[in-house]
Design an enzyme around this catalytic site. Structure first.
Site, PDB file in Angstrom:
ATOM      1  CB  CYS A   2       0.201   3.648   3.152  1.00 33.09           C
ATOM      2  SG  CYS A   2       1.976   4.017   3.295  1.00 33.09           S
ATOM      3  CD  GLU A 114       0.033  -1.309  -0.460  1.00 36.46           C
ATOM      4  OE1 GLU A 114      -0.151  -2.385   0.142  1.00 36.46           O
ATOM      5  OE2 GLU A 114      -0.473  -0.234  -0.109  1.00 36.46           O
TER       6      GLU A 114
END
Length: 251
Positions: A2, A114
Site C-alpha cells: 500500500c 494500486e
C-alpha cells in the site's frame, strides 16, 4: 503493498464513526486524495490519558506521519522504508514486533490505489501502468490495520514540543481474488466488530492478534480504473478517485 491512498473525511466525522472520546489533533488535516509516504495521516488508537494514569485507555484520534520509525532507530529516515508491514512476519521483525504487541492503530481511508502493468510499453520498453482505486463497495470507511511508534529525537531539548515523532505503518496481506489480479498485496482491513480488540493494548498474544486480521470478504471491495494523474503526488483532488471508462484506460 500500500503506497498511496485517499483520506477525505473530516475529523468530526471520524470521531463519530470510531467513537473517539479524546481528540489529540492540533489542527485538522486537509482532505487528501493522494496520500503518500511521509505525509500526515489520521490514526485511531487507545491510550491512557497520561503515562501515570490508573484510568482505562481512551480511544484517541491523532495525526501521525506515514512511515514508521522504530523507537531504537538512530536515523528517522528509516521511516521512508517502513510504510508497510507484512502480516506474515510482523510479529518477528525487529522494526515492528514491539509495536505489534502494544501499539496498534486504525488508519481510516476512503480507499487505496494500486498500479496494474499493462501490455503497452513506455519509450524505455517497460510496461505502462494503469492506476486503479480500490474502496469498500458500500462506500463506507476503510479501517486499515496499522502500527504506530513514538521516536525520541535526541537532538531536541526535553521541553521542545517537537522532541517526539509519532509515526505509523500499514499492515498488508495477500490480496483477495477480486483485486489480486491488480496487485498481489493489499492493506489489511479490520472489521468494525473487531476494532475494540485490535486497539486494546491489553490484547498482546500473537495468535489472538493475528486472528483479528483476515482479508476482506469477497465482494467487500470494488476496483475501477482512474486517471494517471494520481501517479504524480503533486496532483491532489477528488477527480483522482473518479472512475474513468475502461476504454479510456491503459488496460
Amino acid at each position: 503493498m500500500c503506497g498511496r491512498y485517499a483520506s477525505s473525511r473530516k475529523p468530526e466525522d471520524l470521531i463519530e464513526e470510531f467513537e473517539v472520546v479524546d481528540s489529540r489533533l492540533e489542527r485538522p488535516i486537509e482532505a487528501d486524495y493522494n496520500v503518500a509516504p511521509t505525509k500526515e495521516v489520521y490514526a485511531v488508537m487507545e491510550r491512557k490519558p497520561s503515562r501515570d494514569s490508573a484510568d482505562d485507555p481512551q480511544r484517541q484520534l491523532r495525526a501521525l506521519r506515514w512511515g514508521l520509525v522504530p523507537s531504537w532507530a538512530k536515523d528517522p529516515a528509516i521511516g521512508n522504508r517502513m510504510i508497510n508491514a507484512r502480516m506474515e512476519t510482523v510479529a518477528e521483525k525487529p522494526a515492528f514486533k514491539r509495536a505489534f504487541a502494544s501499539r496498534r492503530c486504525l488508519l481510516p481511508a476512503d480507499g487505496y490505489f494500486e498500479w496494474y502493468p499493462t501490455s503497452q510499453k513506455t519509450k524505455a520498453g517497460k510496461p505502462r501502468k494503469q492506476p486503479f482505486f480500490i474502496r469498500p463497495a458500500d462506500g463506507g470507511v476503510l479501517a486499515m490495520a496499522g502500527l504506530y511508534e513514538i521516536w525520541r529525537d535526541p537532538t531536541r531539548d526535553d521541553d521542545d514540543p517537537e522532541r517526539f515523532r509519532w509515526t505509523c505503518t500499514v499492515l498488508t496481506t495477500q490480496a483477495e481474488d477480486s483485486v489480486g489480479h491488480i496487485h498481489d498485496r493489499m492493506p489489511l482491513m479490520v472489521e468494525r466488530e473487531r476494532w475494540g480488540a485490535w486497539l486494546d493494548p491489553a490484547t498482546d498474544t500473537t495468535d489472538d492478534l493475528l486472528s483479528l486480521l483476515v482479508p476482506a470478504a469477497p465482494g467487500r471491495l470494488e476496483a475501477f480504473p482512474v486517471s494517471t494523474l494520481v501517479s504524480n503526488v503533486r496532483n491532489n483532488g477528488p477527480e483522482l478517485v473518479e472512475p474513468i471508462p475502461l476504454e479510456e484506460s491503459l488496460a
